[in-house]
Design an enzyme around this catalytic site. Structure first.
Site, short mmCIF file in Angstrom:
data_model
loop_
_atom_site.label_atom_id
_atom_site.label_comp_id
_atom_site.label_asym_id
_atom_site.label_seq_id
_atom_site.Cartn_x
_atom_site.Cartn_y
_atom_site.Cartn_z
N ASP A 124 0.87 -1.16 0.00
CA ASP A 124 0.00 0.00 0.00
C ASP A 124 0.92 1.23 0.00
O ASP A 124 1.98 1.22 0.63
CB ASP A 124 -0.87 -0.01 1.26
CG ASP A 124 -1.85 1.15 1.27
OD1 ASP A 124 -2.33 1.52 0.19
OD2 ASP A 124 -2.13 1.67 2.37
N ASP B 181 -2.92 -1.27 5.98
CA ASP B 181 -3.26 -0.75 7.31
C ASP B 181 -4.74 -0.42 7.46
O ASP B 181 -5.19 -0.10 8.56
CB ASP B 181 -2.43 0.50 7.62
CG ASP B 181 -2.62 1.60 6.58
OD1 ASP B 181 -3.40 1.40 5.63
OD2 ASP B 181 -1.98 2.66 6.72
N ASP C 15 -8.00 -2.78 3.09
CA ASP C 15 -6.97 -3.80 2.81
C ASP C 15 -7.33 -5.16 3.38
O ASP C 15 -6.63 -6.14 3.11
CB ASP C 15 -5.63 -3.36 3.42
CG ASP C 15 -5.11 -2.08 2.80
OD1 ASP C 15 -5.22 -1.92 1.58
OD2 ASP C 15 -4.60 -1.22 3.56
#
Length: 783
Positions: A298, A533, A537
């Site tokens: 990410d 996080d 996700d």
């Protein structure tokens, strides 16, 4: 109605909603319960078989042969302690991130936890608050950061009637909101619920253990029953002798020490990683991460530190002093956001002008600005919104095209006319281009280079615009960053599978697409790790072969992830991978020692099942051999440094490496048993010769596994050899050993010479087979 809303619910209304179940009960993915941890670690096939054999030896009073049960107890305790430790750590992180909320009840502000909220509660939110439940804004205005939900880092302006989603953060402003969805009905909960399934562990070590134990389980019971029946009822052997020899044969088949070794080594790795601020939720994920060849990252919070910096300003027919004054004045009164903070830091030494009227940034206008005390209007924002007439402002766009740096570009403009509501003046004059960069995390480039050297492909997945994500990827030095795709343009699963393999940068990715990307990569044969996080996700983290969450992220992300980076620093990932490689390579090397015992025990059991001879080993003798040629050496080898890339199939490697020793031991003992009658050897001599032969081959295998030698390995080999010599000389009676006759001694020497030559030939061939298999199964990186 509005007046009632702003007074909040009455206590009676709140109690009624609780009674109706309209409460914001926690719906996140929870960690295992203590009870479940105990059950999962105690109620196993491995434990069941060993307990049964333990009971049989207790019945016949052979207490000194019970030492093997210690391995079972240690293994179970290590598993339970590690899982409970991880559960407590994750639960502690969850508690630390919780805070009380200000809620209107009976017209007064009270403090409640998010689990105490009910439908229609009025909550007061301000900058820094996390939205606890889906709600409607009923008073005030704010800007929301929904990156944990959508992956997009842009702030979203919220006005009366707009919805705030649970899991988002208030970036600026103050507001009152009415809760309109609670518990399982909330947006975040619906994503979390999709992740509420038991994830299948993809550990090759675990699969190998299960396969070996299943094979042993299938063999143990029929072989054990047949051996007992034949020895006791057909050959009329003594009951106690029959039970002891039968249990001895069966204990040898179970690679209990291998499982204990693995649990111990992984537990040591968990402790080492904890010192590096990495929390391991599941021990076997250390192996999985050591094998990955693709890591999906990410952008926000992983590569970047969620901080922006003004990289430079490019004047457009304007003096530098006026540019700096204009920027300082805008940043001084603008709402707090990452861009404004970057500009404020850049102009901190410049005196701002007094502001007469200001229009804050919004997602609709994409600019902010105001009228200042010098009679000028200054505007800062996105070029296409500030200078919408591209022909009129061609020079501005030409200057933008000439910027080669990977930056975000804002424009600064001025006018002598004031703003009309949210309408820009027509006579805007370009002042400068403002080049802004996301601040990369410390050491992120070194981390990227490490994975590049190790043949691991990095893929950046984000909800941000593809250009922004691509720029960050290029700054980090990620290979293939030029291969980028806007996932909003990908409409079919076929397209998605194609870009998953071809591209390394993905922008505008939805949570569902993140999961599909990982599935597509796994279907191509890749071992995929995912870092994240946010709630957005969760689905991808659950799907990944190895999932890594940031501690500062959402509770759901932490709970579904196998690793949690407590200090939120992606730069520690190389240390995690290196620790995994050390553990897995050493476990693979040491496990072959344990598998030797399993393999020769099965071969010997099948032979002695139909032979009139008693099985040559007693459990106490196997404990001696296991301790000095397997247990002690394996632990020393397993804790040695090893940075080699994990290659090949774990099961294939350990079986192939163990086979030469197992074949030599079984062949030697079988030949000795067949010749024992013509040579007049007693059972005690046959048993003693079996112990000597097995010890000798075990030490030879250790020599092979110790190459290249170092001081510690040399000392370990010397101690193991000395231990066997001392045991056979001074503790002969305890281990049921006897003095050999002349014929037995001659045969022992002759077979030892033959078996040494045969072992070395077979091991050399096995080594070549393993290397060939590793080369053929090496992971292929994507481009």
């Amino acid at each position: 109605m509005k007046e009632k809303e702003l007074r909040g619910l009455t206590s009676a209304e709140a109690e009624q909603r609780k009674a109706e179940g309209k409460v914001n009960t926690a719906s996140t993915v929870k960690t295992k319960s203590i009870k479940r941890i105990f059950i999962d670690n105690i109620c196993t096939v491995f434990n069941g078989i060993n307990v049964l054999l333990f009971i049989l030896l207790m019945v016949v009073g052979s207490y000194k042969n019970l030492l093997f049960i210690g391995v079972v107890l240690f293994n179970t305790v290590i598993g339970i302690v590690q899982e409970i430790r991880s559960k407590k750590s994750v639960d502690k992180l969850t508690i630390l991130t919780e805070s009380k909320l200000n809620v209107l009840r009976d017209g007064e502000i009270v403090e409640l936890s998010k689990d105490e909220l009910v439908l229609d509660d009025i909550i007061l939110l301000s900058r820094g608050n996390q939205v606890p439940a889906d709600c409607i804004l009923v008073d005030g205005e704010c800007s929301a950061n929904e990156s944990l939900l959508t992956g997009e880092s842009d702030l979203i302006a919220k006005k009366l009637g707009d919805e705030l989603l649970s899991g988002s953060f208030i970036a600026s402003g103050n507001c009152k909101c009415r809760v309109n969805r609670v518990g399982a009905d909330s947006y975040a909960a619906k994503i979390n619920n999709e992740a509420k399934y038991i994830k299948k562990n993809d550990s090759q070590i675990l699969k190998a253990f299960k396969t070996i134990i299943n094979i042993c389980s299938v063999i143990i019971f029929p072989v054990g029953i047949l051996m007992f029946v034949i020895k006791y009822f057909v050959q009329q052997q003594m009951f106690n002798d029959t039970v002891i020899s039968t249990v001895g044969a069966l204990v040898g088949m179970i690679p209990g020490g291998m499982i204990l070794l693995t649990s111990t080594v992984l537990a040591v790795s968990v402790i080492r990683l904890a010192k590096k601020k990495v929390l391991v939720n599941e021990m076997y994920c250390i192996e999985t991460l050591a094998r990955v060849d693709v890591i999906c990252l990410d952008k926000t919070g992983t590569l970047t530190a969620e901080i922006m910096n003004v990289h430079d300003t490019i004047p457009l027919d304007c003096e530098k002093d006026e540019i700096m004054t204009a920027l300082s004045s805008i940043a001084h009164v603008d709402e707090v956001n990452a861009t404004a903070e970057a500009v404020h830091a850049y102009t901190k030494d410049i005196e701002p002008l007094q502001c007469k009227h200001f229009t804050p940034f919004s997602s609709e206008t994409k600019w902010s600005g105001g009228e200042f005390s010098n009679g000028r209007t200054y505007i800062m924002g996105a070029a296409e919104f500030v200078f919408s007439d591209k022909e009129k402002y061609a020079k501005v766009y030409q200057a933008i095209d000439e910027v080669k740096d990977t930056v975000r570009i804002l424009v600064l403009a001025k006018s002598v006319n004031p703003l009309t509501d949210k309408t820009l003046p027509d006579d805007l004059i370009p002042m400068a281009l403002i080049l802004i960069k996301d601040q990369l995390r410390d050491n992120v480039q070194e981390t990227v280079n490490y994975f590049k050297e190790q043949g691991v492909t990095l893929k950046v997945i984000s909800g941000d615009s593809v250009k922004t994500v691509q720029n960050i990827a290029k700054d980090c030095g990620i290979e293939g960053a030029e291969n980028a795709v806007d996932m909003s343009t990908v409409t079919t699963d076929e397209e998605l599978a194609e870009v998953a393999e071809r591209c390394n940068v993905f922008g505008r990715v939805t949570p569902a697409q993140k999961k599909k990307l990982l599935i597509a990569l796994k279907e191509k044969g890749h071992k995929v790790a995912m870092t994240g996080d946010g709630v957005n996700d969760v689905l991808a983290l659950k799907e990944a072969d190895c999932s890594v969450a940031m501690a500062a992220g959402s509770e759901a992300a932490r709970n579904v992830s196998q690793l949690v980076l407590v200090n939120n620093d992606f730069a520690c990932m190389p240390q995690v991978v290196a620790e995994g490689r050390r553990s897995i390579n050493n476990i693979e090397r040491s496990s072959s020692l344990y598998l030797v015992k399993t393999m020769y025990s099965i071969l010997l059991s099948l032979f002695f099942l139909f032979s009139h001879h008693i099985y040559p080993f007693e459990p106490i003798q196997l404990s001696l051999i296991g301790a000095l040629t397997v247990g002690f050496p394996s632990f020393v080898l397993a804790l040695q440094p090893n940075k080699n890339i994990v290659r090949g199939n774990f099961t294939y490697n350990i079986i192939t490496r163990a086979a030469p020793a197992a074949i030599c031991i079984a062949l030697n003992i079988i030949v000795t048993a067949l010749l024992s009658d013509p040579l007049g050897l007693s059972h005690a001599e046959l048993s003693t010769m079996a112990v000597y032969t097995t010890s000798l081959i075990g030490l030879m295998l250790i020599v092979r596994l110790c190459i290249p030698f170092n001081a510690l390995r040399g000392a370990m080999l010397a101690l193991s050899t000395a231990g066997i010599v001392i045991a056979t000389i001074f503790f002969r009676d305890f281990f049921k050993l006897t003095a050999l006759s002349q014929s037995a001694l001659i045969m022992q020497v002759i077979t030892a010479v033959v078996i040494i030559v045969l072992f070395n030939l077979l091991y050399h061939f096995a080594d070549k087979m393993i290397e060939k298999h590793k080369r053929e199964s090496s992971p292929k990186t994507t481009t």
